[in-house]
Design an enzyme around this catalytic site. Sequence first.
Site, PDB file in Angstrom:
ATOM      1  N   SER A 127      32.607  35.600  36.471  1.00  0.00           N
ATOM      2  CA  SER A 127      33.621  34.736  37.073  1.00  0.00           C
ATOM      3  C   SER A 127      33.333  34.497  38.551  1.00  0.00           C
ATOM      4  CB  SER A 127      34.989  35.415  36.922  1.00  0.00           C
ATOM      5  OG  SER A 127      35.952  34.812  37.743  1.00  0.00           O
ATOM      6  N   TYR A 152      41.371  42.082  37.423  1.00  0.00           N
ATOM      7  CA  TYR A 152      40.553  41.283  36.501  1.00  0.00           C
ATOM      8  C   TYR A 152      39.224  40.915  37.151  1.00  0.00           C
ATOM      9  CZ  TYR A 152      38.477  37.028  34.783  1.00  0.00           C
ATOM     10  OH  TYR A 152      37.543  36.097  34.384  1.00  0.00           O
ATOM     11  N   LYS A 156      34.913  42.080  36.525  1.00  0.00           N
ATOM     12  CA  LYS A 156      33.721  41.230  36.427  1.00  0.00           C
ATOM     13  C   LYS A 156      32.669  41.657  37.465  1.00  0.00           C
ATOM     14  CE  LYS A 156      35.172  38.711  33.065  1.00  0.00           C
ATOM     15  NZ  LYS A 156      34.542  38.875  31.729  1.00  0.00           N
TER      16      LYS A 156
END
Length: 341
Positions: A127, A152, A156
């Site tokens: 991301s 989140y 990544k």
Amino acid sequence: MNKKIIVTGGCGFIGSHTAVELQNKGYDVVLIDDLSNAYENTINRVFMITGIRPIFEKIDLKDEKETQHCFHKHRDAIGVIHFAAYKAVGESKTDPIKYYENNFKGLIHVLKAMQSNSISNIIFSSSATVYGLPEKLPIQEDLPTQRPFSPYGNTKKVGEEILEDVVKCGWLKAISLRYFNPIGAHESGNIGELPQGTPNNLMPYITQTAVGKLDQLQVFGDDYETKDGTAVRDYIHVVDLALAHVKALDYLLNNEDQTNLEIFNLGTGKGYTVMEVIKTFERVSGQELNYEIVERRDGDVPSLFANGDKASKILGWEVKRNLDDMIQDSWKWEQNNRNNN
């Protein structure tokens, strides 16, 4: 030649579109999904488009024993595309343990199962959040990563670091694809973004408001230093994104000298504000949206858009669909399939 590919999170938004493009390219696809944020009927929808029914395994990747058993069953696979992860920025801030447990256990169990079964190629779904608040725009791959604003995003960033360490052991080849903002749907209207519960992403939020499933669209902040005060993002059509995975897989499988982790941005290189997307939707669909401006959402940055030259030059990938196409396909999907899961 065996061309079996394991796609984790394969019933999800990006996973299902990638499954279609893999099958169109002649790959045999195994979809792994726990259906926590997807629908099993997606397999039938992929079949409707391609005429080929992918193999489906309902597996929770947090269960190491189940994961090992599944990968052993498909040990003839030549690569893995790892999408499976929780992905809601807001939820990750209120329940970080859930995100760290799921996203890290999933990746680690996949890597262990790959090693046990001599599967040596992986594409990791990453991301643009790994850039944090970028020092300059457009974002290039050599820009330093920063601590993301959400758990989140941090899964990544750390996921990439895990891969960076594992490839040094010599048995793994990896590519990490850093997405910007995927929207749109397959032009057939048979697959698209259908989150369970209230959407976290802009486009399903817009389309569900337009059909009346949601009462109102909330725009998070209008005081950013952008042309209209709303946040700028690089929106990319999910089919263009899916095709990039096929290009990356071909590159990974054909490049025998690659021994390290390679990074590619996947974006259009053009940023649109949230209000520009809303106004474009109203023009394309003919529907007026009920929206209100609310406070900024914690974890959002003002502007993110990509420099995609590396993916274009090395992978031979190109963006073919514009914002009107993205919105038109999203709207077709919403209208045709809202109640047909």
